[in-house]
Write a protein that holds these residues in place. Structure first.
Motif, PDB file in Angstrom:
ATOM      1  N   VAL A   1       5.813  -8.658 -42.910  1.00 55.46           N
ATOM      2  CA  VAL A   1       7.226  -9.014 -42.743  1.00 55.46           C
ATOM      3  C   VAL A   1       8.125  -7.858 -43.178  1.00 55.46           C
ATOM      4  O   VAL A   1       9.115  -7.543 -42.519  1.00 55.46           O
ATOM      5  CB  VAL A   1       7.562 -10.304 -43.525  1.00 55.46           C
ATOM      6  CG1 VAL A   1       9.050 -10.569 -43.543  1.00 55.46           C
ATOM      7  CG2 VAL A   1       6.814 -11.496 -42.922  1.00 55.46           C
ATOM      8  N   ALA A   2       7.775  -7.211 -44.295  1.00 51.85           N
ATOM      9  CA  ALA A   2       8.636  -6.168 -44.848  1.00 51.85           C
ATOM     10  C   ALA A   2       8.609  -4.882 -44.030  1.00 51.85           C
ATOM     11  O   ALA A   2       9.639  -4.209 -43.908  1.00 51.85           O
ATOM     12  CB  ALA A   2       8.240  -5.868 -46.298  1.00 51.85           C
ATOM     13  N   ALA A   3       7.469  -4.520 -43.468  1.00 47.95           N
ATOM     14  CA  ALA A   3       7.355  -3.236 -42.760  1.00 47.95           C
ATOM     15  C   ALA A   3       8.371  -3.098 -41.629  1.00 47.95           C
ATOM     16  O   ALA A   3       9.115  -2.109 -41.588  1.00 47.95           O
ATOM     17  CB  ALA A   3       5.936  -3.019 -42.259  1.00 47.95           C
ATOM     18  N   PRO A   4       8.487  -4.066 -40.699  1.00 51.70           N
ATOM     19  CA  PRO A   4       9.498  -3.891 -39.648  1.00 51.70           C
ATOM     20  C   PRO A   4      10.922  -3.903 -40.202  1.00 51.70           C
ATOM     21  O   PRO A   4      11.798  -3.213 -39.686  1.00 51.70           O
ATOM     22  CB  PRO A   4       9.271  -5.061 -38.689  1.00 51.70           C
ATOM     23  CG  PRO A   4       8.179  -5.874 -39.230  1.00 51.70           C
ATOM     24  CD  PRO A   4       7.649  -5.231 -40.471  1.00 51.70           C
ATOM     25  N   ALA A   5      11.140  -4.661 -41.277  1.00 51.03           N
ATOM     26  CA  ALA A   5      12.479  -4.699 -41.867  1.00 51.03           C
ATOM     27  C   ALA A   5      12.843  -3.367 -42.517  1.00 51.03           C
ATOM     28  O   ALA A   5      13.981  -2.899 -42.413  1.00 51.03           O
ATOM     29  CB  ALA A   5      12.581  -5.831 -42.883  1.00 51.03           C
ATOM     30  N   VAL A   6      11.889  -2.732 -43.186  1.00 49.57           N
ATOM     31  CA  VAL A   6      12.136  -1.413 -43.786  1.00 49.57           C
ATOM     32  C   VAL A   6      12.414  -0.385 -42.693  1.00 49.57           C
ATOM     33  O   VAL A   6      13.359   0.403 -42.782  1.00 49.57           O
ATOM     34  CB  VAL A   6      10.946  -0.971 -44.679  1.00 49.57           C
ATOM     35  CG1 VAL A   6      11.033   0.500 -45.029  1.00 49.57           C
ATOM     36  CG2 VAL A   6      10.902  -1.819 -45.946  1.00 49.57           C
TER      37      VAL A   6
END
Length: 180
Positions: free
Chosen positions: A148-153
């Motif tokens: 979840v965090a990777a695309p948001a970062v």
């Protein structure tokens, strides 16, 4: 001035986000609220464009409503999901990067806004699915948190680069990655 149907769809996310923050963090009610907020977010822009009524005011309402919904979901997530420290570190990275991007956008262009880039839309969808799965289970392992965090970062970093390089703000910029 009467609100348009797309404004109503956008503004619906404000009470949805507030209810999400106050509802028991796990259970059918929270999942239904996330689903309703996601549907509202998916429909308001296309509705405005189909009616020929896309506007700066509508885009501002969309950004505000998105912020309230995400904040409500974050509260529900923090209250209802057990996650290892590495997962919380990933969440913290996203929050920090988003905060810097919002602050730079405010400082340079006098507005609080998140651009509607392709990567931001993708990361929003991944967030909706991932947060819903974690809330349903009551836990999120490091793989889910990183997924979840990777695309948001990546989306946040892209937007920060865009905001720093832009001469004028374009909330509807597609992003740095061009279609081939």
């Amino acid at each position: 001035m009467r609100p348009t149907p797309q404004d109503v769809l956008s503004l619906a996310r404000v009470p949805i986000g507030l209810c999400l923050a106050m509802a028991p963090p796990r259970g059918a009610r929270s999942l239904a609220l996330i689903a309703a907020g996601t549907v509202s977010d998916l429909l308001d822009g296309p509705c405005a464009r189909a009616r020929g009524e896309a506007s700066d005011q509508g885009a501002r309402l969309d950004s505000i409503a998105d912020g309230v919904l995400v904040a409500g979901a974050a509260v529900a997530f923090a209250r209802g999901v057990t996650m290892p420290r590495a997962g919380w570190a990933a969440v913290g990275t996203v929050v920090a990067l988003r905060g810097v991007t919002l602050a730079v956008t405010r400082a340079r262009f006098g507005m609080w806004s998140i651009a509607h880039t392709r990567l931001n839309k993708l990361s929003g969808g991944v967030l909706a699915v991932g947060a819903t799965a974690a809330l349903a289970r009551g836990r999120a392992g490091v793989p889910l948190a990183l997924a979840v965090a990777a695309p948001a970062v990546i989306a946040s970093a892209e937007e920060l680069v865009m905001v720093l390089a832009a001469e004028r703000y374009d909330r509807d910029a597609a992003g740095l990655i061009r279609e081939v």
